[in-house]
Design a protein around this motif. Structure first.
Motif, PDB file in Angstrom:
ATOM      1  N   GLU A 100       0.828  -1.217   0.000  1.00  0.00           N
ATOM      2  CA  GLU A 100       0.000   0.000   0.000  1.00  0.00           C
ATOM      3  C   GLU A 100       0.858   1.261   0.000  1.00  0.00           C
ATOM      4  N   ARG A 101       1.942   1.217   0.770  1.00  0.00           N
ATOM      5  CA  ARG A 101       2.808   2.399   0.817  1.00  0.00           C
ATOM      6  C   ARG A 101       3.473   2.644  -0.536  1.00  0.00           C
ATOM      7  N   MET A 102       3.826   1.556  -1.233  1.00  0.00           N
ATOM      8  CA  MET A 102       4.451   1.732  -2.544  1.00  0.00           C
ATOM      9  C   MET A 102       3.457   2.327  -3.550  1.00  0.00           C
ATOM     10  N   ILE A 127       6.924   9.864   1.263  1.00  0.00           N
ATOM     11  CA  ILE A 127       6.967   8.715   0.341  1.00  0.00           C
ATOM     12  C   ILE A 127       8.358   8.099   0.357  1.00  0.00           C
ATOM     13  N   LYS A 128       8.412   6.823  -0.021  1.00  0.00           N
ATOM     14  CA  LYS A 128       9.692   6.115   0.005  1.00  0.00           C
ATOM     15  C   LYS A 128      10.285   6.155  -1.401  1.00  0.00           C
ATOM     16  N   ALA A 129      11.094   7.183  -1.636  1.00  0.00           N
ATOM     17  CA  ALA A 129      11.662   7.402  -2.964  1.00  0.00           C
ATOM     18  C   ALA A 129      13.163   7.580  -2.837  1.00  0.00           C
ATOM     19  N   ASN A 136      14.762  11.046  -1.985  1.00  0.00           N
ATOM     20  CA  ASN A 136      14.914  11.544  -0.602  1.00  0.00           C
ATOM     21  C   ASN A 136      16.252  11.108  -0.008  1.00  0.00           C
ATOM     22  N   TYR A 137      16.725   9.962  -0.459  1.00  0.00           N
ATOM     23  CA  TYR A 137      17.991   9.444   0.066  1.00  0.00           C
ATOM     24  C   TYR A 137      19.176  10.106  -0.617  1.00  0.00           C
ATOM     25  N   ALA A 138      19.046  10.364  -1.925  1.00  0.00           N
ATOM     26  CA  ALA A 138      20.136  11.037  -2.649  1.00  0.00           C
ATOM     27  C   ALA A 138      20.455  12.353  -1.959  1.00  0.00           C
ATOM     28  N   GLU A 188      11.352  15.749  13.329  1.00  0.00           N
ATOM     29  CA  GLU A 188      10.768  14.954  12.236  1.00  0.00           C
ATOM     30  C   GLU A 188      11.281  13.515  12.342  1.00  0.00           C
ATOM     31  N   GLU A 189      12.361  13.181  11.642  1.00  0.00           N
ATOM     32  CA  GLU A 189      12.896  11.816  11.730  1.00  0.00           C
ATOM     33  C   GLU A 189      14.368  11.835  11.357  1.00  0.00           C
ATOM     34  N   THR A 190      14.971  10.658  11.177  1.00  0.00           N
ATOM     35  CA  THR A 190      16.344  10.605  10.684  1.00  0.00           C
ATOM     36  C   THR A 190      16.255  10.372   9.175  1.00  0.00           C
ATOM     37  N   GLY A 191      17.361  10.054   8.533  1.00  0.00           N
ATOM     38  CA  GLY A 191      17.321   9.810   7.093  1.00  0.00           C
ATOM     39  C   GLY A 191      16.522   8.573   6.732  1.00  0.00           C
ATOM     40  N   GLY A 192      16.399   7.617   7.660  1.00  0.00           N
ATOM     41  CA  GLY A 192      15.732   6.369   7.307  1.00  0.00           C
ATOM     42  C   GLY A 192      15.032   5.677   8.450  1.00  0.00           C
ATOM     43  N   ALA A 193      14.707   6.401   9.507  1.00  0.00           N
ATOM     44  CA  ALA A 193      13.997   5.780  10.634  1.00  0.00           C
ATOM     45  C   ALA A 193      13.186   6.836  11.378  1.00  0.00           C
ATOM     46  N   ASN A 194      12.047   6.421  11.931  1.00  0.00           N
ATOM     47  CA  ASN A 194      11.171   7.306  12.710  1.00  0.00           C
ATOM     48  C   ASN A 194      11.568   7.296  14.186  1.00  0.00           C
ATOM     49  N   PHE A 195      11.262   8.377  14.869  1.00  0.00           N
ATOM     50  CA  PHE A 195      11.538   8.457  16.313  1.00  0.00           C
ATOM     51  C   PHE A 195      10.375   7.943  17.148  1.00  0.00           C
ATOM     52  N   ILE A 244       6.908  13.161   7.421  1.00  0.00           N
ATOM     53  CA  ILE A 244       7.567  11.969   7.961  1.00  0.00           C
ATOM     54  C   ILE A 244       7.102  10.746   7.166  1.00  0.00           C
ATOM     55  N   LEU A 245       8.035   9.850   6.875  1.00  0.00           N
ATOM     56  CA  LEU A 245       7.693   8.604   6.173  1.00  0.00           C
ATOM     57  C   LEU A 245       6.965   7.684   7.165  1.00  0.00           C
ATOM     58  N   PRO A 246       5.769   7.217   6.825  1.00  0.00           N
ATOM     59  CA  PRO A 246       5.030   6.378   7.790  1.00  0.00           C
ATOM     60  C   PRO A 246       5.646   4.980   7.944  1.00  0.00           C
ATOM     61  N   SER A 247       6.561   4.873   8.880  1.00  0.00           N
ATOM     62  CA  SER A 247       7.270   3.614   9.154  1.00  0.00           C
ATOM     63  C   SER A 247       6.295   2.540   9.631  1.00  0.00           C
ATOM     64  N   ILE A 248       6.399   1.373   9.033  1.00  0.00           N
ATOM     65  CA  ILE A 248       5.543   0.245   9.425  1.00  0.00           C
ATOM     66  C   ILE A 248       5.987  -0.285  10.791  1.00  0.00           C
ATOM     67  N   THR A 249       7.284  -0.248  11.041  1.00  0.00           N
ATOM     68  CA  THR A 249       7.806  -0.667  12.348  1.00  0.00           C
ATOM     69  C   THR A 249       7.235   0.248  13.443  1.00  0.00           C
ATOM     70  N   ARG A 250       7.305   1.550  13.205  1.00  0.00           N
ATOM     71  CA  ARG A 250       6.807   2.506  14.205  1.00  0.00           C
ATOM     72  C   ARG A 250       5.299   2.343  14.414  1.00  0.00           C
ATOM     73  N   ARG A 251       4.551   2.182  13.333  1.00  0.00           N
ATOM     74  CA  ARG A 251       3.101   2.019  13.486  1.00  0.00           C
ATOM     75  C   ARG A 251       2.788   0.735  14.262  1.00  0.00           C
ATOM     76  N   CYS A 276      13.041   3.803  14.763  1.00  0.00           N
ATOM     77  CA  CYS A 276      12.293   2.631  14.292  1.00  0.00           C
ATOM     78  C   CYS A 276      12.398   2.438  12.797  1.00  0.00           C
ATOM     79  N   GLY A 277      12.733   1.230  12.395  1.00  0.00           N
ATOM     80  CA  GLY A 277      12.746   0.881  10.982  1.00  0.00           C
ATOM     81  C   GLY A 277      12.942  -0.616  10.835  1.00  0.00           C
ATOM     82  N   THR A 278      12.680  -1.121   9.642  1.00  0.00           N
ATOM     83  CA  THR A 278      12.777  -2.553   9.375  1.00  0.00           C
ATOM     84  C   THR A 278      14.164  -3.114   9.684  1.00  0.00           C
ATOM     85  N   ALA A 279      15.204  -2.352   9.350  1.00  0.00           N
ATOM     86  CA  ALA A 279      16.572  -2.864   9.486  1.00  0.00           C
ATOM     87  C   ALA A 279      16.887  -3.274  10.917  1.00  0.00           C
TER      88      ALA A 279
HETATM   89  C1  LIG Z   1      11.863   3.087   5.176  1.00  0.00           C
HETATM   90  C2  LIG Z   1      11.930   4.307   6.028  1.00  0.00           C
HETATM   91  C3  LIG Z   1      11.615   4.272   7.401  1.00  0.00           C
HETATM   92  C4  LIG Z   1      11.278   2.997   8.131  1.00  0.00           C
HETATM   93  O1  LIG Z   1      10.109   2.398   7.668  1.00  0.00           O
HETATM   94  P1  LIG Z   1       9.810   0.857   7.996  1.00  0.00           P
HETATM   95  O2  LIG Z   1       8.552   0.603   7.239  1.00  0.00           O
HETATM   96  O3  LIG Z   1       9.632   0.749   9.450  1.00  0.00           O
HETATM   97  O4  LIG Z   1      10.977   0.084   7.515  1.00  0.00           O
HETATM   98  C5  LIG Z   1      11.640   5.465   8.103  1.00  0.00           C
HETATM   99  N1  LIG Z   1      11.993   6.625   7.514  1.00  0.00           N
HETATM  100  C6  LIG Z   1      12.312   6.694   6.197  1.00  0.00           C
HETATM  101  C7  LIG Z   1      12.686   7.995   5.613  1.00  0.00           C
HETATM  102  C8  LIG Z   1      12.297   5.539   5.417  1.00  0.00           C
HETATM  103  O5  LIG Z   1      12.618   5.615   4.124  1.00  0.00           O
END
Ligand SMILES: *Cc1c(COP(=O)(O)O)cnc(C)c1O
Length: 341
Positions: free
Chosen positions: A81-83, A183-185, A188-190, A219-226, A243-250, A283-286
């Motif tokens: 759904e997020r994709m 969004i997970k694009a 945002n990482y570049a 807000e958050e870090t480059g790839g994880a929610n607080f 903020i990217l809606p992290s599935i781990t955080r939710r 919080c993040g998948t990793a």
């Molecule tokens: C992927 C991502 C997360 C973590 O999301 P999960 O679904 O928990 O892996 C958090 N912040 C950003 C910016 C991300 O790209």
């Protein structure tokens, strides 16, 4: 296929080619069904939209071997759904949810010998992504796209226990107020890499990004929610449209409220209140949750009472609960775990 002879417990987080990947193309206004292939290379025009204007979105999730030997995924429907949401924001044709889930299922099943055994802490990381494969030179969305999904065996995120990290408040912004932060694009990482490299050069593990409009909210870090733990044992997570809606955080917020009976709040969090929290985690998948021990704002240190030696007690309880569910040691809420093999 036989279980490959890998040193599961000592793998790091890096790419290791597995035998199969999934590919589906979009052309003439429709997605094809897609199929498993063995070729790990992508062949593109030099003028493909991804290479010129960065039209790309991705996902990240894991497959685990549970205690009883089942190979499972965790809430992959939310990744699908997020994709779809990410694709819409970049004017890309959403990849259908049922095809996404089939791609996960078929690719993990085909590579099942590369899913690390239970008890090693390692897992099979799954990377779905889609990009503009059609030719684009004048600025506009592509008419052709490719969806791909590959897997790679990754080691335990924390070897020898989770050590709290030190992060810094960044001088850079991660996402504009009505931009693409949610969004997970890849884009945002570049743009976050310079901030990341700068933080590392200054001796920090990660950045804390503040809201770009006022620089006063977390807000958050480059790839994880607080998540923050209050002194009376509640969980607070920042709320913001960028903020990217992290599935781990939710998932953690759900478990905190419905399984552990904790008080939970998702609300704007002022940076000025961070000093009053008892614990902090990313919080993040990793990593599921990386504990934060110290936050440095231009020389001013905030030392979380949980310290620099171990994960805070409440954070640990949340971590253990979610890990336990993923590994089949604790009963999962309905629909969270999907058995593949
Ligand atoms: C992927 C991502 C997360 C973590 O999301 P999960 O679904 O928990 O892996 C958090 N912040 C950003 C910016 C991300 O790209």
């Amino acid at each position: 296929m036989e279980k490959p002879n890998l040193d599961w417990e000592n793998l790091d987080f890096s790419y290791r080619k597995t035998p199969y990947r999934f590919v589906a193309n979009y052309d003439n206004g429709a997605w094809e069904k897609g199929r498993l292939i063995e070729d790990d290379t992508v062949c593109l025009s030099e003028c493909a939209g991804i290479l010129q204007y960065c039209q790309e979105v991705f996902e990240g999730l894991k497959a685990y071997t549970q205690k009883n030997g089942d190979i499972v995924t965790f809430r992959a429907d939310l990744n699908a759904e997020r994709m779809i949401d990410s694709a819409k924001r970049l004017e890309m044709p959403p990849f259908p949810k049922e095809d996404f889930l089939r791609a996960v299922e078929e690719t993990v099943a085909a590579n099942k010998d590369y899913v690390p055994p239970y008890g090693t802490g390692a897992s099979l990381y799954i990377r779905p992504y889609m990009f503009a494969s059609g030719i684009v030179i004048g600025v506009k969305p592509s008419t052709k796209y490719q969806f791909r999904l590959f897997t790679t065996t990754v080691g335990p995120y924390f070897k020898g226990g989770a050590k709290p990290i030190t992060i810094c408040v960044s001088d850079f912004d991660r996402a504009a107020p009505k931009g693409t932060g949610h969004i997970k694009a890849g884009l945002n990482y570049a743009m976050s890499l310079h901030a990341y490299v700068t933080a590392h050069a200054n001796g920090f593990d990660e950045n804390m990004f503040l809201d770009p409009a006022t620089h006063s909210f977390v807000e958050e870090t480059g790839g994880a929610n607080f998540i923050f733990i209050t002194k009376d044992g509640g969980v607070v997570t920042p709320k913001s449209n960028s903020i990217l809606p992290s599935i781990t955080r939710r998932s953690i917020m759900y478990l905190a409220e419905h399984v552990l009976g904790m008080k939970v709040e998702e609300r704007p969090v002022k940076f000025s209140e961070v000093k009053d929290f008892a614990e902090c985690g990313l919080c993040g998948t990793a990593a599921v949750i990386s504990p934060v021990g110290k936050i440095v704002d231009h020389g001013e240190e905030i030392c979380l009472p949980s310290g620099m030696n171990e994960m805070g007690k409440v954070t640990k309880k949340l971590y253990d609960t979610l890990r336990g569910i993923q590994l089949g040691e604790i009963e999962a809420p309905a629909g969270w775990i999907h058995k593949i093999a």
